[in-house]
Design an enzyme around this catalytic site. Sequence first.
Site, PDB file in Angstrom:
ATOM      1  N   GLU A 267       0.835  -1.052   0.375  1.00  0.00           N
ATOM      2  CA  GLU A 267       0.275   0.030   0.022  1.00  0.00           C
ATOM      3  C   GLU A 267       0.452   1.196  -0.172  1.00  0.00           C
ATOM      4  O   GLU A 267       1.396   1.276   1.453  1.00  0.00           O
ATOM      5  CB  GLU A 267      -0.560  -0.081   1.277  1.00  0.00           C
ATOM      6  CG  GLU A 267      -1.662   1.166   0.899  1.00  0.00           C
ATOM      7  CD  GLU A 267      -2.070   1.642   2.449  1.00  0.00           C
ATOM      8  OE1 GLU A 267      -2.905   2.281   2.132  1.00  0.00           O
ATOM      9  OE2 GLU A 267      -2.731   0.451   3.316  1.00  0.00           O
ATOM     10  N   CYS A 301      -2.331   8.780   3.888  1.00  0.00           N
ATOM     11  CA  CYS A 301      -1.559   8.559   2.970  1.00  0.00           C
ATOM     12  C   CYS A 301      -3.471   9.037   2.078  1.00  0.00           C
ATOM     13  O   CYS A 301      -3.209   9.477   0.651  1.00  0.00           O
ATOM     14  CB  CYS A 301      -1.994   7.701   2.128  1.00  0.00           C
ATOM     15  SG  CYS A 301      -3.363   6.238   3.803  1.00  0.00           S
TER      16      CYS A 301
END
Length: 344
Positions: A267, A301
Site C-alpha cells: 500500500e 496517505c
Amino acid sequence: ARHPSIPLPVDLFGAERRNSAGVDLADRVTLAQTVSSLRVFASSREQKEEDFTRSREGAKLAVSTAAAAFPAWAGRSIEDRCAIVERLADLLEDNRDELMAICVSEAFKTIPDALGEVREAVDFCRYYARAARDGLQPVELPGPTGERNVLRYAGRGVWATIAPWNFPLAIFLGQTVAALVTGNTVVAKPAPQTPRIAARAVELAHQAGVPSDALILLPGGPEVGAALTADPRIAGVAFTGSTATARKIARSLLEDDTRPIVPLIAETGGINAMIVDSTALPEQVVADVVTSAFRSAGQRCSALRLLLLQEEIAETTITMLKGAMDTLRLGDPGDPATDVGPVI
C-alpha cells in the site's frame, strides 16, 4: 429513550464483530480524565534508543527463529488463532490510555488521532479474525463417487511486515495479525521513527497467546528492512510506505533466480483530490476539507492534497476555508486544545 432498531455503537457491525470502544472527548470530565491518564503514562515509561537497534545479522536470526516456529503455529486450528487475535483486541482496549500516550509522545499524534489509532488497531484484529473464520475453513469440493476432494488453506511460512510511521500501531498490527491469523509466522519491522509503540503492541500480542518465536519484532532502519526482504526464506512481504521503497522491495524479491515467486502486498502513497460543484453546501465542504487535509498533520496517505472548485463558488469557498484554517491551533499534541501537532 433510544430507538430499538438503531444499534448501539458497540453493535454497529451486528453479529459479524464487536466495534471498538470509543471515548467521548467532547465531554469535559471525560476529556480531563483522559488527558490526566495520558500524562501519567507518558512520564512513567521510557526506553533507550539502543533498545531498538538491530543489524543485518539480527534479521537473519529473526527469520531463522520464525521459520523454526512455523510448523507448530501453522498446525494450530483456525479457531485457536482467531481467539488469540481477538484476545489481543481486548488487551489493546484494556491498555488504551498507555497506547495513546505512546502515540502522542513518539508519533506526535493529537489526542483524538491517538484514540482513532488504537480503535483502528482493535478493529483490524477483530475484522481479520472474523474473515479467517469465514474464509479459511476447509471446503468440500465435488468429485467422482468414492473420491473425496477438500480445499484447505495453509500458511506460506515466514512473512515480513514493514510498517510506516504515520499509523505505527494500526497498520503495524493490521498487517501483522492478517499474516498471523492465516497461519504464518511474522518478522515485523516498524518504522525507525516509531519503535516504542510497535514494541508494546508485540508485548501485548505475546500476552494474548502468540508464541514469542511466531511473532518477532525487528526494529531498525532501511538496511535492516533490506536484509529482511532479501532473505530467501521469507515467504511473503506486506509493506505500507512510499512507492519508491515498494519498487525497491519488488526488485529485490526478483533478484535471486532460484527463489520462488514471493507475494508482495504493498500500500503506497498517492494524491487525494476533492471535486466540489455549486450544489455542495460550503460549510460542509470546508469542514471536510479541513478534516481531510490537516488531521494527523496531513500525514495520511488519504489526506486531501488537491481541491478543485467550480469557478462560480471558488472565491466564497476559499474565503471560508481561510477563515477555518485560521482557527486551527498548532502546538503540543498532548494538549487537548491542539488541532495540528508537529510533523514526525
